[in-house]
Design an enzyme around this catalytic site. Sequence first.
Site, PDB file in Angstrom:
ATOM      1  N   LYS A   1      47.901  62.212  96.434  1.00 41.62           N
ATOM      2  CA  LYS A   1      48.112  61.501  97.698  1.00 41.62           C
ATOM      3  C   LYS A   1      47.045  61.964  98.686  1.00 41.62           C
ATOM      4  O   LYS A   1      47.098  63.086  99.190  1.00 41.62           O
ATOM      5  CB  LYS A   1      49.491  61.776  98.297  1.00 41.62           C
TER       6      LYS A   1
ATOM      7  N   TRP B   1      42.312  65.395 105.334  1.00 41.97           N
ATOM      8  CA  TRP B   1      41.239  64.419 105.531  1.00 41.97           C
ATOM      9  C   TRP B   1      39.898  65.066 105.831  1.00 41.97           C
ATOM     10  O   TRP B   1      38.894  64.378 105.978  1.00 41.97           O
ATOM     11  CB  TRP B   1      41.605  63.520 106.739  1.00 41.97           C
TER      12      TRP B   1
ATOM     13  N   GLU C   1      47.308  75.961 100.045  1.00 45.70           N
ATOM     14  CA  GLU C   1      46.080  76.371 100.744  1.00 45.70           C
ATOM     15  C   GLU C   1      46.241  75.888 102.176  1.00 45.70           C
ATOM     16  O   GLU C   1      46.203  74.679 102.434  1.00 45.70           O
ATOM     17  CB  GLU C   1      44.838  75.736 100.114  1.00 45.70           C
TER      18      GLU C   1
ATOM     19  N   TYR D   1      60.829  71.217  99.428  1.00 43.94           N
ATOM     20  CA  TYR D   1      60.929  70.101  98.465  1.00 43.94           C
ATOM     21  C   TYR D   1      61.123  70.662  97.060  1.00 43.94           C
ATOM     22  O   TYR D   1      61.933  70.152  96.281  1.00 43.94           O
ATOM     23  CB  TYR D   1      59.672  69.236  98.466  1.00 43.94           C
TER      24      TYR D   1
ATOM     25  N   GLU E   1      45.468  77.897 115.406  1.00 42.75           N
ATOM     26  CA  GLU E   1      44.412  77.124 114.755  1.00 42.75           C
ATOM     27  C   GLU E   1      44.205  75.853 115.577  1.00 42.75           C
ATOM     28  O   GLU E   1      45.108  75.012 115.664  1.00 42.75           O
ATOM     29  CB  GLU E   1      44.826  76.766 113.323  1.00 42.75           C
TER      30      GLU E   1
ATOM     31  N   CYS F   1      39.233  74.698 107.548  1.00 43.85           N
ATOM     32  CA  CYS F   1      40.254  75.757 107.479  1.00 43.85           C
ATOM     33  C   CYS F   1      39.657  77.129 107.697  1.00 43.85           C
ATOM     34  O   CYS F   1      40.309  78.006 108.243  1.00 43.85           O
ATOM     35  CB  CYS F   1      40.963  75.696 106.138  1.00 43.85           C
TER      36      CYS F   1
ATOM     37  N   SER G   1      48.348  71.919 106.588  1.00 47.47           N
ATOM     38  CA  SER G   1      48.825  72.847 107.622  1.00 47.47           C
ATOM     39  C   SER G   1      49.919  73.759 107.081  1.00 47.47           C
ATOM     40  O   SER G   1      50.621  73.423 106.118  1.00 47.47           O
ATOM     41  CB  SER G   1      49.367  72.042 108.801  1.00 47.47           C
TER      42      SER G   1
HETATM   43  P1  NAD Z   1      48.689  68.200 107.341  1.00 45.06           P
HETATM   44  O1  NAD Z   1      49.452  69.354 106.804  1.00 45.06           O
HETATM   45  O2  NAD Z   1      49.224  67.477 108.502  1.00 45.06           O
HETATM   46  O3  NAD Z   1      48.471  67.090 106.197  1.00 45.06           O
HETATM   47  C1  NAD Z   1      47.959  67.408 104.931  1.00 45.06           C
HETATM   48  C2  NAD Z   1      48.530  66.436 103.919  1.00 45.06           C
HETATM   49  O4  NAD Z   1      49.954  66.578 103.901  1.00 45.06           O
HETATM   50  C3  NAD Z   1      48.257  64.970 104.236  1.00 45.06           C
HETATM   51  O5  NAD Z   1      48.028  64.268 103.043  1.00 45.06           O
HETATM   52  C4  NAD Z   1      49.553  64.514 104.878  1.00 45.06           C
HETATM   53  O6  NAD Z   1      49.809  63.136 104.724  1.00 45.06           O
HETATM   54  C5  NAD Z   1      50.576  65.325 104.112  1.00 45.06           C
HETATM   55  N1  NAD Z   1      51.818  65.539 104.863  1.00 45.06           N
HETATM   56  C6  NAD Z   1      51.976  65.597 106.218  1.00 45.06           C
HETATM   57  N2  NAD Z   1      53.266  65.780 106.527  1.00 45.06           N
HETATM   58  C7  NAD Z   1      53.947  65.841 105.355  1.00 45.06           C
HETATM   59  C8  NAD Z   1      55.315  66.016 105.023  1.00 45.06           C
HETATM   60  N3  NAD Z   1      56.252  66.165 105.957  1.00 45.06           N
HETATM   61  N4  NAD Z   1      55.658  66.038 103.712  1.00 45.06           N
HETATM   62  C9  NAD Z   1      54.718  65.890 102.742  1.00 45.06           C
HETATM   63  N5  NAD Z   1      53.417  65.699 103.010  1.00 45.06           N
HETATM   64  C10 NAD Z   1      53.025  65.680 104.294  1.00 45.06           C
HETATM   65  O7  NAD Z   1      47.242  68.775 107.615  1.00 45.06           O
HETATM   66  P2  NAD Z   1      45.978  68.016 108.216  1.00 45.06           P
HETATM   67  O8  NAD Z   1      46.125  67.917 109.679  1.00 45.06           O
HETATM   68  O9  NAD Z   1      45.699  66.785 107.452  1.00 45.06           O
HETATM   69  O10 NAD Z   1      44.822  69.056 107.843  1.00 45.06           O
HETATM   70  C11 NAD Z   1      44.534  70.140 108.607  1.00 45.06           C
HETATM   71  C12 NAD Z   1      45.154  71.404 108.056  1.00 45.06           C
HETATM   72  O11 NAD Z   1      44.731  71.627 106.719  1.00 45.06           O
HETATM   73  C13 NAD Z   1      44.720  72.633 108.820  1.00 45.06           C
HETATM   74  O12 NAD Z   1      45.807  73.476 109.038  1.00 45.06           O
HETATM   75  C14 NAD Z   1      43.716  73.279 107.885  1.00 45.06           C
HETATM   76  O13 NAD Z   1      43.520  74.655 108.083  1.00 45.06           O
HETATM   77  C15 NAD Z   1      44.307  72.976 106.574  1.00 45.06           C
HETATM   78  N6  NAD Z   1      43.295  73.111 105.513  1.00 45.06           N
HETATM   79  C16 NAD Z   1      43.367  74.187 104.678  1.00 45.06           C
HETATM   80  C17 NAD Z   1      42.397  74.363 103.696  1.00 45.06           C
HETATM   81  C18 NAD Z   1      42.453  75.527 102.740  1.00 45.06           C
HETATM   82  O14 NAD Z   1      41.802  75.466 101.701  1.00 45.06           O
HETATM   83  N7  NAD Z   1      43.180  76.584 103.038  1.00 45.06           N
HETATM   84  C19 NAD Z   1      41.357  73.454 103.584  1.00 45.06           C
HETATM   85  C20 NAD Z   1      41.300  72.381 104.469  1.00 45.06           C
HETATM   86  C21 NAD Z   1      42.292  72.215 105.437  1.00 45.06           C
END
Ligand code: NAD
Length: 503
Positions: free
Chosen positions: A194, A170, A270, A258, A405, A306, A248
């Site tokens: 998604k 988000w 990423e 999966y 983080e 990130c 994450s």
């Molecule tokens: P998150 O991993 O909780 O969620 C990311 C996405 O995954 C969301 O759409 C979420 O609904 C989905 N998701 C969550 N649990 C899931 C599951 N069990 N199975 C399948 N999909 C699932 O991350 P967040 O809190 O939304 O975002 C923050 C994280 O994203 C931080 O760790 C940040 O560093 C990382 N990030 C990385 C980059 C990059 O380019 N490396 C860029 C932006 C953010």
Amino acid sequence: MTLNTPPVAGPGAVRTAPEPTVRRTQAFIGGAFVDAQSGRTFPTFAPATGRALAEVADGGAEDVDRAAAAGRAAFDSGLWASPSVRRDALMRLADLVEIHASELAVLDAIDAGKPITDCETQDIPEVAHLFRWYAEAIDKVFGKVSPSVDGALGVISREPVGVVGIVVPWNYPAVMLSFKAAPALAAGNCVVAKPAEQAPLSALRLAELAAEAGVPSGVFNVVPGNGPTTGRAVGEHPLIDAVAFTGSTEVGRAFLRYSADSNLKNVVLELGGKSPQIVMSDMKDDLEAIAADLAGAAFGNAGQNCTAGSRVLVANSLREELTERLAHAAARIRVGDPLDYATQMGPLIEPASLARVSRYVGEAAGSGATVRVGGQAVLEETGGYFYPPTVVADVTPDLPIARDEIFGPVVSVLGFDAEEQAVAIANDSSYGLAATLWTHDVDVAIRVSRRVRAGTVAVNGYSEGDITTPFGGHRMSGFGGRDSGVEALEQYTELKTTWFTLR
Ligand code: NAD
């Protein structure tokens, strides 16, 4: 020095963007907006007020199934196979993003709590740029002929993988989706996206604009929903040929499972980071400019980035002066309503983020670190999740605040005596996304940037590079491909060898 009261935008603050019209809340599948088959919805909240903005279709596995089938059918129809069709439609989409830029900017500002100025001047222009850049690249990528044995001709080409699943966070809602969707679509794939449940609105509007631009039905599907249900269904679906995930590290691991448990789809991850910003001892005369840059790197997007430069590693000879200047730079950042054009930093995304950030800062303070500015939630009367830019000094590398983080506006300052020690602290992390190095000494710049384990090392100014440079992480910050650059196009393709026997 301790500063505890960063400026906050009070009543009567400057100009604000208009309240948005939320036009689309249903899933976009096969070219039409539809309810979830279950009829379920979920609320998306405004982080600046804590109030629900809209009820959004809560896509289940059956909706992902419909979207994947629509994607596969569109792919097999050949309607998206022509490079010129793709180029023209994606160029028109870029134009439409620019025409509707204000609306898209407001959607991300309210849904994710991002400052409207950032959305208008950075995020949405970046979205248009991504679609245009990859559209322009479509008819400039060529295959190869192999220097093979006499009596044969080997043709090496790249083909789209088919249906690409996109699961994104988000923190940059429209940009994150476009980082994946623009190269995936340009390469000839269909997508099932998604968006994050915290900020799904701009993705739905982008899908509508794509249809208006001429992207055929079924090519660009968006299924909003929760991670463990909708996200998992994308990860496991047998008709989805590849997944591009940003989020994450923990959820990245789940996507590998999966894939292993379904059709061995290609997975591009990423993930998170804990990026060091190293200031060498020769930078004494530049500390004011460096402090401003460090503050931007650490507190941009409220630190929900990130590549946030959340660890400042500074030569001990400069440590106190730089910490002081950094604290002042942090204290000048204006925290407030994301729709106020004067706001430089909005709220955190949700109450759990506020609790997590507060906990890390509290634990560090209890372990001998010093909070130099910030450290307490602000603007609580708004109902939003505001936490000010926070500088924590006297941090040792073993503290959780220096290792995990945090994903909030918190920067730790750590000292070092020698180059060797700076590199060791920088690399003492499971992450390897990005790093910044400040030095005038070209030998040090080359040595240290070679040795720091990170996907992007920026020298003399925080940066993630630009659209021409590949972006991604080493170690547990990700693998499998890159966002940005022509490299991003490649990750959405399969190599094919066609072998002609000459008779
Ligand atoms: P998150 O991993 O909780 O969620 C990311 C996405 O995954 C969301 O759409 C979420 O609904 C989905 N998701 C969550 N649990 C899931 C599951 N069990 N199975 C399948 N999909 C699932 O991350 P967040 O809190 O939304 O975002 C923050 C994280 O994203 C931080 O760790 C940040 O560093 C990382 N990030 C990385 C980059 C990059 O380019 N490396 C860029 C932006 C953010």
